[in-house]
Enzyme design. Structure first.
Site, mmCIF file in Angstrom:
data_model
loop_
_atom_site.group_PDB
_atom_site.id
_atom_site.type_symbol
_atom_site.label_atom_id
_atom_site.label_comp_id
_atom_site.label_asym_id
_atom_site.label_seq_id
_atom_site.Cartn_x
_atom_site.Cartn_y
_atom_site.Cartn_z
ATOM 1 N N ASP A 1 0.946 -1.119 0.386
ATOM 2 C CA ASP A 1 0.242 0.224 -0.084
ATOM 3 C C ASP A 1 1.248 1.526 0.030
ATOM 4 O OD1 ASP A 1 -2.800 -1.378 0.365
ATOM 5 O OD2 ASP A 1 -1.462 -1.852 1.965
ATOM 6 N N GLU B 1 1.270 -7.019 -5.502
ATOM 7 C CA GLU B 1 1.619 -5.718 -6.499
ATOM 8 C C GLU B 1 2.615 -5.204 -6.912
ATOM 9 O OE1 GLU B 1 -1.888 -4.474 -6.294
ATOM 10 O OE2 GLU B 1 -1.812 -2.574 -7.727
HETATM 11 O O1 TRH Z 1 3.927 -6.333 1.075
HETATM 12 P P1 TRH Z 1 3.830 -7.038 -0.362
HETATM 13 O O2 TRH Z 1 2.787 -8.182 -0.197
HETATM 14 O O3 TRH Z 1 1.918 -5.447 -0.290
HETATM 15 C C1 TRH Z 1 0.209 -5.683 -0.388
HETATM 16 C C2 TRH Z 1 -0.389 -6.669 -1.229
HETATM 17 O O4 TRH Z 1 0.421 -6.156 -2.572
HETATM 18 C C3 TRH Z 1 -1.039 -6.569 -1.163
HETATM 19 O O5 TRH Z 1 -1.157 -7.716 -2.594
HETATM 20 C C4 TRH Z 1 -2.178 -5.187 -1.244
HETATM 21 O O6 TRH Z 1 -2.542 -5.270 -0.600
HETATM 22 C C5 TRH Z 1 -0.803 -4.175 -1.544
HETATM 23 O O7 TRH Z 1 0.568 -4.712 -1.498
HETATM 24 C C6 TRH Z 1 -1.360 -3.342 -2.391
HETATM 25 O O8 TRH Z 1 3.561 -6.760 -1.994
HETATM 26 P P2 TRH Z 1 4.269 -5.182 -3.061
HETATM 27 O O9 TRH Z 1 3.187 -5.118 -3.043
HETATM 28 O O10 TRH Z 1 4.886 -6.557 -3.924
HETATM 29 O O11 TRH Z 1 5.149 -4.504 -1.917
HETATM 30 C C7 TRH Z 1 6.379 -4.483 -1.600
HETATM 31 C C8 TRH Z 1 6.807 -3.448 -1.452
HETATM 32 O O12 TRH Z 1 8.436 -3.475 -0.654
HETATM 33 C C9 TRH Z 1 7.612 -2.813 -2.704
HETATM 34 O O13 TRH Z 1 7.338 -1.030 -3.179
HETATM 35 C C10 TRH Z 1 9.122 -3.183 -3.034
HETATM 36 C C11 TRH Z 1 9.197 -2.845 -1.863
HETATM 37 N N1 TRH Z 1 10.900 -4.178 -1.180
HETATM 38 C C12 TRH Z 1 11.887 -2.653 -0.337
HETATM 39 O O14 TRH Z 1 11.792 -1.671 -0.650
HETATM 40 N N2 TRH Z 1 12.295 -4.064 0.355
HETATM 41 C C13 TRH Z 1 12.828 -4.628 0.455
HETATM 42 O O15 TRH Z 1 13.529 -5.790 0.487
HETATM 43 C C14 TRH Z 1 11.737 -6.101 -0.700
HETATM 44 C C15 TRH Z 1 12.110 -7.180 -0.237
HETATM 45 C C16 TRH Z 1 10.410 -4.969 -0.763
#
Ligand code: TRH
Length: 377
Positions: free
Chosen positions: A23, A274
């Site tokens: 989010d 996402e």
């Molecule tokens: O964390 P998420 O599971 O987030 C959730 C789901 O997507 C869910 O469906 C939805 O409701 C919501 O987000 C929008 O996975 P996502 O979407 O990949 O988000 C992870 C974020 O963290 C992304 O911006 C990348 C960031 N990230 C980092 O900055 N550093 C890291 O080391 C990692 C692994 C991720």
């Protein structure tokens, strides 16, 4: 006809953190891009600054603060709204505060930017609107997506240039690995791992331990590090395990820009939710996506819709479907993974091609601004 964007328009974005990092990850990218690339004054209202600090490192619990040029406002029952922006972006149907709604008129463009899906209904619903039941204000529905007739995907203007420079430069890659304090052997297969807690991680890692090639896995912690991996418990960031042909590096949670680099650098990326899913598309490397779990297996419909469209022109579609399903349904079999690995060069070629097709499409921020400009005219 070119859309004229009024650079004096103010933008307010509302973010409620339901769980995890997506989010705030998505909202922050959008806020930053609208400010840095279009010079728009942006306020980002966030309801959980402590959770947001995973992405916005160094953020405090202040009522209001500047972060990379964006005004971050703490959103709670005490938030005082002194003005309303020209463009009001609600994200993931989080709703707008009653006090804010009370200041809005039909002149303010209200858009709900929703979840990403590759399902066929998305183009049909993108751009529709409805009247808010209490205020009768018009609320527009904006759906991100992979097709031209959707809202597009978040992609900064220079992202692909940065990626290409990085992927072409051994020096940059070496410096990146050094910054993570790991030495990745170029001859090894490199895999990044970001997954939900129900993914069959042990089964995957065990196949890598027993596999025929040397593999290095990079797992940023604080995602869902299992309490025990292959029988080892209490693992923390900085730990490194070598078992058979597997070397597993537990990394700290990376800054978004470094996470992008990790995806650019690895040969295979396991991503989820996402935002990391979209970033894997931009990396152009083979990836396995784990959708966020939804009731009645709705996430598997999302998964299938994506696999059907993204891999439609390859004979390897079934291989990819099998591996994704295995990863998302906890039924991981070594043969499925081995078959995937055996076809990796072909999968890499196809992924790069498909990624290029999506890169050729207009990005979400510019599409969204054009959408809002049309509504305002
Ligand atoms: O964390 P998420 O599971 O987030 C959730 C789901 O997507 C869910 O469906 C939805 O409701 C919501 O987000 C929008 O996975 P996502 O979407 O990949 O988000 C992870 C974020 O963290 C992304 O911006 C990348 C960031 N990230 C980092 O900055 N550093 C890291 O080391 C990692 C692994 C991720």
């Amino acid at each position: 006809m070119e859309t004229v964007i009024n650079i004096h328009q103010k933008v307010d974005i509302f973010c409620k953190i339901v769980d995890n990092f997506g989010d705030i990850g998505v909202c922050w990218r959008l806020a930053k891009q609208l400010h840095q690339e279009y010079d728009l004054p942006v306020r980002l209202f966030v309801d959980n600054l402590s959770a947001a600090s995973k992405i916005l490192t160094d953020i405090t619990n202040a009522d209001e603060q500047q972060f990379d040029g964006v005004t971050i406002v703490r959103l709670d029952e005490n938030t005082v709204f002194d003005s309303v922006a020209d463009i009001v972006i609600e994200t993931f149907a989080c709703g707008l505060p009653t006090a804010y709604l009370a200041l809005m008129t039909q002149q303010n463009v209200w858009v709900n930017v929703d979840y990403l899906s590759a399902e066929s209904w998305v183009p049909e619903f993108h751009g529709l609107n409805g009247k808010h039941h209490e205020t009768k204000l018009t609320r527009h529905f904006y759906f991100p997506g992979f097709y031209d007739n959707t809202g597009g995907l978040l992609r900064e203007q220079r992202l692909i240039t940065y990626r290409d420079d990085f992927q072409a430069s051994d020096v940059m890659q070496h410096a990146f690995w050094q910054s993570l304090m790991v030495s990745a052997q170029p001859s090894d297969l490199t895999i990044s791992l970001f997954h939900y807690s129900n993914a069959p991680v042990d089964a995957l890692l065990q196949s890598l331990v027993d596999g025929e090639i040397a593999v290095q896995v990079f797992m940023p912690t604080n995602s869902h590090v299992p309490t025990s991996i292959l029988g080892y418990s209490n693992l923390v960031a900085g730990d490194c395990l070598t078992l058979g042909n597997l070397t597993l590096h537990l990394l700290p949670f990376l800054q978004q820009a470094d996470y992008d680099r990790l995806l650019w650098a690895c040969d295979v990326n396991f991503v989820r939710g996402e935002d990391s899913w979209v970033r894997a598309v931009w990396a152009g490397k083979p990836f396995i996506w784990q959708p966020y779990w939804q009731e009645d297996n709705a996430h598997l419909l999302k998964l299938n819709a994506f696999l059907t469209s993204f891999y439609q022109h390859t004979e390897l579609q079934q291989t990819l479907v099998k591996l994704h399903e295995a990863w998302s349904t906890e039924r991981f079999h070594q043969e499925v993974w081995q078959h995937y690995l055996a076809n990796l060069p072909e999968i890499a070629k196809h992924t790069q091609l498909q990624s290029r097709l999506v890169i050729d499409q207009q990005d979400l921020a510019s599409k969204l601004l054009a959408f809002c400009a049309d509504l305002a005219n």
